[in-house]
Design a protein around this motif. Structure first.
Motif, PDB file in Angstrom:
ATOM      1  N   ALA A  14     -21.553 -18.421 -35.530  1.00  0.00           N
ATOM      2  CA  ALA A  14     -22.124 -18.886 -34.260  1.00  0.00           C
ATOM      3  C   ALA A  14     -22.351 -20.392 -34.289  1.00  0.00           C
ATOM      4  O   ALA A  14     -22.090 -21.092 -33.301  1.00  0.00           O
ATOM      5  CB  ALA A  14     -23.436 -18.154 -33.967  1.00  0.00           C
ATOM      6  N   GLN A  15     -22.809 -20.907 -35.420  1.00  0.00           N
ATOM      7  CA  GLN A  15     -23.053 -22.345 -35.554  1.00  0.00           C
ATOM      8  C   GLN A  15     -21.743 -23.130 -35.508  1.00  0.00           C
ATOM      9  O   GLN A  15     -21.687 -24.219 -34.954  1.00  0.00           O
ATOM     10  CB  GLN A  15     -23.810 -22.640 -36.854  1.00  0.00           C
ATOM     11  N   VAL A  66     -12.430 -10.320 -28.745  1.00  0.00           N
ATOM     12  CA  VAL A  66     -13.541  -9.748 -29.520  1.00  0.00           C
ATOM     13  C   VAL A  66     -14.168  -8.587 -28.769  1.00  0.00           C
ATOM     14  O   VAL A  66     -14.382  -7.501 -29.333  1.00  0.00           O
ATOM     15  CB  VAL A  66     -14.586 -10.835 -29.855  1.00  0.00           C
ATOM     16  N   GLU A  67     -14.461  -8.779 -27.503  1.00  0.00           N
ATOM     17  CA  GLU A  67     -15.118  -7.735 -26.718  1.00  0.00           C
ATOM     18  C   GLU A  67     -14.234  -6.492 -26.584  1.00  0.00           C
ATOM     19  O   GLU A  67     -14.714  -5.367 -26.693  1.00  0.00           O
ATOM     20  CB  GLU A  67     -15.527  -8.268 -25.345  1.00  0.00           C
ATOM     21  N   ALA A  68     -12.939  -6.687 -26.359  1.00  0.00           N
ATOM     22  CA  ALA A  68     -12.027  -5.544 -26.242  1.00  0.00           C
ATOM     23  C   ALA A  68     -11.977  -4.767 -27.553  1.00  0.00           C
ATOM     24  O   ALA A  68     -12.050  -3.530 -27.563  1.00  0.00           O
ATOM     25  CB  ALA A  68     -10.632  -6.012 -25.842  1.00  0.00           C
ATOM     26  N   ASP A 123     -20.757  -7.179 -42.134  1.00  0.00           N
ATOM     27  CA  ASP A 123     -19.623  -6.265 -42.289  1.00  0.00           C
ATOM     28  C   ASP A 123     -18.730  -6.290 -41.045  1.00  0.00           C
ATOM     29  O   ASP A 123     -17.504  -6.286 -41.166  1.00  0.00           O
ATOM     30  CB  ASP A 123     -20.116  -4.837 -42.558  1.00  0.00           C
ATOM     31  N   GLN A 124     -19.324  -6.326 -39.854  1.00  0.00           N
ATOM     32  CA  GLN A 124     -18.531  -6.393 -38.627  1.00  0.00           C
ATOM     33  C   GLN A 124     -17.772  -7.722 -38.528  1.00  0.00           C
ATOM     34  O   GLN A 124     -16.657  -7.766 -38.026  1.00  0.00           O
ATOM     35  CB  GLN A 124     -19.414  -6.221 -37.392  1.00  0.00           C
ATOM     36  N   LEU A 125     -18.392  -8.787 -39.002  1.00  0.00           N
ATOM     37  CA  LEU A 125     -17.720 -10.084 -38.973  1.00  0.00           C
ATOM     38  C   LEU A 125     -16.501 -10.108 -39.887  1.00  0.00           C
ATOM     39  O   LEU A 125     -15.492 -10.718 -39.568  1.00  0.00           O
ATOM     40  CB  LEU A 125     -18.689 -11.203 -39.385  1.00  0.00           C
ATOM     41  N   GLY A 132      -5.682  -7.763 -36.026  1.00  0.00           N
ATOM     42  CA  GLY A 132      -5.836  -9.213 -35.940  1.00  0.00           C
ATOM     43  C   GLY A 132      -6.824  -9.751 -36.939  1.00  0.00           C
ATOM     44  O   GLY A 132      -7.284  -9.055 -37.841  1.00  0.00           O
ATOM     45  N   TRP A 133      -7.129 -11.016 -36.760  1.00  0.00           N
ATOM     46  CA  TRP A 133      -8.067 -11.689 -37.641  1.00  0.00           C
ATOM     47  C   TRP A 133      -9.439 -11.043 -37.553  1.00  0.00           C
ATOM     48  O   TRP A 133      -9.785 -10.411 -36.547  1.00  0.00           O
ATOM     49  CB  TRP A 133      -8.210 -13.155 -37.245  1.00  0.00           C
ATOM     50  N   THR A 134     -10.251 -11.265 -38.581  1.00  0.00           N
ATOM     51  CA  THR A 134     -11.645 -10.822 -38.516  1.00  0.00           C
ATOM     52  C   THR A 134     -12.364 -11.658 -37.471  1.00  0.00           C
ATOM     53  O   THR A 134     -11.910 -12.749 -37.100  1.00  0.00           O
ATOM     54  CB  THR A 134     -12.361 -10.986 -39.871  1.00  0.00           C
ATOM     55  N   PHE A 135     -13.497 -11.162 -37.029  1.00  0.00           N
ATOM     56  CA  PHE A 135     -14.264 -11.920 -36.029  1.00  0.00           C
ATOM     57  C   PHE A 135     -14.750 -13.247 -36.617  1.00  0.00           C
ATOM     58  O   PHE A 135     -14.839 -14.244 -35.901  1.00  0.00           O
ATOM     59  CB  PHE A 135     -15.430 -11.094 -35.496  1.00  0.00           C
TER      60      PHE A 135
END
Length: 162
Positions: A14-15, A66-68, A123-125, A132-135
């Motif tokens: 986020a930063q 990300v949202e999808a 873990d979600q990140l 695709g790429w990780t968040f």
């Protein structure tokens, strides 16, 4: 910007995103001095409006991804022309009202990104659903959008630039 997997580090995603938008808006604050001449960088044409458009589109595109993925949906393919085109709107003068609009738009997008990323677990990140790429990687990739603003750079008023 590259097609390779983005490099991440120990910073909070986020930063990373909010720092990028702060950097872009810091440069944009100087763009009211733009003399109207497009800048040629890396074989592409850049203007203040185009830089804001590209940063905004990039934030929006990857936020939708990300949202999808979190909702378990396929992502909608983008059809942006990206930086390959320069629209007539990109060539318009960039004034104080344009800066105000950019601040509102990018600040809100950065806040949405920060809220979304801060709501995810580590873990979600790092083990994100879908293809695709990780968040975390997406956040670091989105932060590379500062390229568009850096292409325009900090502009000095005409009287100072001599």
């Amino acid at each position: 910007m590259t097609d390779e997997s983005p490099t991440t580090d120990g910073r909070e995603p986020a930063q990373v995103v909010t720092a990028m938008t702060d950097h872009v808006l810091g440069l944009a604050a100087t763009w009211i001095a733009w003399d109207g001449r497009p800048l040629q960088i890396d074989g592409r044409t850049y203007t203040p409006h185009k830089a804001i458009r590209r940063v905004s589109d990039h934030l929006l595109d990857h936020l939708a991804e990300v949202e999808a993925r979190l909702a378990g949906h396929e992502t909608i393919p983008d059809h942006w022309h990206a930086s390959a085109i320069t629209t007539p709107a990109d060539l318009a003068p960039f004034g104080q009202q344009d800066l105000d609009e950019a601040r509102s738009r990018l600040t809100r997008l950065a806040q949405i990104w920060a809220d979304r990323l801060n709501a995810l677990t580590p873990d979600q990140l790092d083990n994100s659903p879908g293809k695709g790429w990780t968040f975390r990687q997406i956040a670091f990739h989105v932060a590379e959008s500062d390229y568009y603003a850096d292409a325009v750079g900090a502009l000095l008023p005409a009287a100072t630039a001599r």
